[in-house]
Design a protein around this motif. Structure first.
Motif: not given
Length: 316
Positions: A286-292
């Motif tokens: 449901n959420k955008r994958t964070p950079p880390n």
């Protein structure tokens, strides 16, 4: 009519099949239960405990079992941009089950060290990270790049909260956590756990106080040279907390895994107390994958509960 009956019969058969599945198979599809109804929960705004507080006034969260009077506190310190609005519930439930009482402390978590101690500023002051952490933890030094005041610092806020609880929450028997002569926390009865920036704060405190236990989840990576990624000098300072009571985790696929492994060695954390995690990531569609994305796995993913239990030990 026959078609409708056939569909109805099929649905019933599917439902009966699902109900008849073995318990271990159905349990795999159910998220871990985090029922906190048996624990007393308090929310105390920092300004209520200390009227001099003017900034970052989101509530401290306090949770404990009223039936246990002489247990340890687990002090939770969040990461950069974090707050007590979002806490690691599965880890908290595990800590409560291990006998701890929990204080999730509200403190200024922005900016982070890496946002300040970098580039030309860091090259002019290689001790930037240590001075930053000292200011945010103790509030007793001068460090102009961040707006934190003394009353915003971690230990002054913890002290004021413990004093407030001692007077206003008789169920908790909080006076045992405050030294009656100095008014300061009784560190031997307090364990500290933290994520990222908060984990680094826990490690820094362990060098200056003899606390019951330290648990650092991917506890930040401070540099004395951000270009070459040379780790900060403060990590080499001797621990006052017994090294056997210092624990750390990081995920082998997170961005700074190499630096975090090096920091654990520099802090002289026993090898058996360092956990290089490697399980697949908890996916959130449901959420955008964070950079880390692997950075929060250690405290977020319930698959690591056996490791949590080993690091926590008994809170009694």
């Amino acid at each position: 009519m026959e078609k409708k009956t056939s569909i109805f019969t099929t649905v019933i058969c599917i439902l009966l099949f699902m109900v008849s599945l073995p318990g271990d198979l159905t349990a795999q599809k159910v998220s871990p239960s985090n029922d906190f109804s048996g624990y007393k929960t308090l929310k105390v705004e920092p300004s209520e405990a200390d009227p001099s507080v003017k900034n970052w006034d989101s509530a401290h969260i306090v949770m404990y079992d009223k039936g246990i009077k002489n247990n340890k506190i687990l002090l939770w310190l969040t990461g950069t941009k974090g707050s007590t609005d979002h806490v690691p519930q599965s880890f908290f439930k595990t800590a409560l089950d291990q006998g701890y009482r929990i204080i999730a402390l509200s403190f200024m978590s922005t900016p982070g060290i890496s946002q300040v101690c970098k580039g030309s500023y860091l090259s002019k002051n290689v001790d930037c990270a240590a001075e930053f952490r000292r200011k945010r933890i103790y509030g007793d030094n001068t460090f102009l790049p961040i707006p934190d005041q003394y009353q915003d610092a971690i230990i002054p806020r913890l002290t004021k909260l413990l004093q407030y609880l001692s007077k206003n929450d008789k169920d908790g028997a909080w006076s045992q956590y405050v030294n009656e002569n100095t008014g300061k926390p009784v560190w031997s009865k307090i364990a500290i756990a933290g994520q990222s920036q908060g984990g680094g704060m826990a490690e820094f405190i362990a060098q200056h106080e003899s606390v019951a236990r330290i648990i650092s989840f991917s506890g930040g990576w401070d540099y004395s040279d951000s270009r070459t990624k040379k780790i900060a000098g403060w990590y080499s300072q001797k621990l006052l907390t017994s090294p056997e009571n210092v624990f750390a985790t990081y995920h082998v696929k997170e961005v700074a895994a190499k630096e975090l492994a090096e920091i654990c060695k520099e802090l002289h954390i026993p090898a058996e107390n360092v956990f290089a995690l490697d399980q697949p990531i908890v996916q959130n569609t449901n959420k955008r994958t964070p950079p880390n994305p692997y950075h929060v796995e250690g405290v977020k993913n319930p698959v690591y509960q056996p490791i949590w239990i080993k690091m926590l030990g008994s809170g009694l």
